[in-house]
Design a protein around this motif. Structure first.
Motif, short mmCIF file in Angstrom:
data_model
loop_
_atom_site.label_atom_id
_atom_site.label_comp_id
_atom_site.label_asym_id
_atom_site.label_seq_id
_atom_site.Cartn_x
_atom_site.Cartn_y
_atom_site.Cartn_z
N GLU A 53 42.32 33.47 39.85
CA GLU A 53 41.31 34.50 39.66
C GLU A 53 41.20 35.38 40.90
N VAL A 54 40.91 36.64 40.67
CA VAL A 54 40.57 37.53 41.78
C VAL A 54 39.11 37.28 42.10
N VAL A 55 38.84 36.88 43.34
CA VAL A 55 37.45 36.58 43.73
C VAL A 55 36.86 37.67 44.61
N GLU A 56 37.72 38.53 45.13
CA GLU A 56 37.21 39.63 45.96
C GLU A 56 38.13 40.83 45.83
N LEU A 57 37.52 41.99 45.73
CA LEU A 57 38.25 43.25 45.68
C LEU A 57 37.65 44.16 46.73
N ASP A 58 38.41 44.42 47.77
CA ASP A 58 37.97 45.30 48.85
C ASP A 58 38.61 46.67 48.61
N VAL A 59 37.82 47.59 48.06
CA VAL A 59 38.36 48.90 47.71
C VAL A 59 38.63 49.76 48.94
N ASN A 60 37.90 49.52 50.03
CA ASN A 60 38.13 50.29 51.25
C ASN A 60 39.46 49.90 51.90
N SER A 61 39.72 48.62 51.99
CA SER A 61 40.97 48.14 52.58
C SER A 61 42.10 48.05 51.56
N ARG A 62 41.76 48.20 50.28
CA ARG A 62 42.71 48.08 49.18
C ARG A 62 43.41 46.73 49.19
#
Length: 189
Positions: free
Chosen positions: A159-168
């Motif tokens: 599972e994806v548990v974290e998505l950091d959109v700033n750092s991609r």
């Protein structure tokens, strides 16, 4: 309409059995493949003489690169269709599809439609159904070899548990991190 309500428990029970058997069979085959891969890795590790476990860990080849042009979070119908569209427009771009289930992407609607009403006693073993145009189809969109041939990396059972959109960067439940240029959330509903 009363017949639908009256037959619902039987229909639900057969669909649940098909869904359970499908998940069980695919999970077992994926686990066997993982066990074989782990045995091979252990065998390779025992053949190589390294002075410390730290060196051994850092020398392990990574199955997946750390950076992708495209990351698709979700390996259901939406994720699969998005992957096909991306491959059509960008056949060379690196692509990672991440799915929580241990199974290859498969068609979910037939589980609650065609397979519920199937009279074939072998349906839970074959996982095939007859489509509207009278063609026999498998629930699984494409075999594993197709993903390999088309350079689509799959991570199943995570599972994806974290998505950091700033750092991609996406982080998985096992701690692995992958950077991306574009990310699509296709986790279903």
């Amino acid at each position: 309409m009363w017949w639908l309500v009256k037959s619902w428990p039987r229909t639900f029970a057969s669909a649940a059995a098909v869904s359970f058997e499908f998940s069980r069979r695919l999970t077992m085959s994926m686990l066997r493949a993982e066990e074989e891969e782990e045995e091979e890795t252990e065998q390779n590790a025992s053949n190589a003489s390294t002075s410390s476990s730290e060196n051994a860990e850092s020398s392990k080849p990574s199955k997946h690169p750390r950076a992708y042009k495209y990351v698709i979070c979700g390996a259901g119908t939406a994720g699969f269709m998005a992957m096909m569209a991306i491959r059509e427009r960008d056949p060379e771009g690196t692509l990672l599809m991440i799915g929580r289930e241990q199974t290859l992407p498969y068609m979910r609607p037939p589980l609650s439609k065609e397979l519920w009403t199937s009279v074939d006693p072998e349906v839970s073993k074959t996982l095939t159904y007859t489509s509207w145009d009278k063609q026999e189809q498998s629930l699984i969109f494409k075999p594993l070899s197709w993903y390999e041939e088309n350079r689509v990396d799959l991570i199943l059972g995570s599972e994806v548990v974290e998505l950091d959109v700033n750092s991609r960067v996406v982080t998985l439940d096992d701690g692995r991190r992958f950077s991306f240029e574009k990310c699509l959330l296709a986790m279903g509903g």
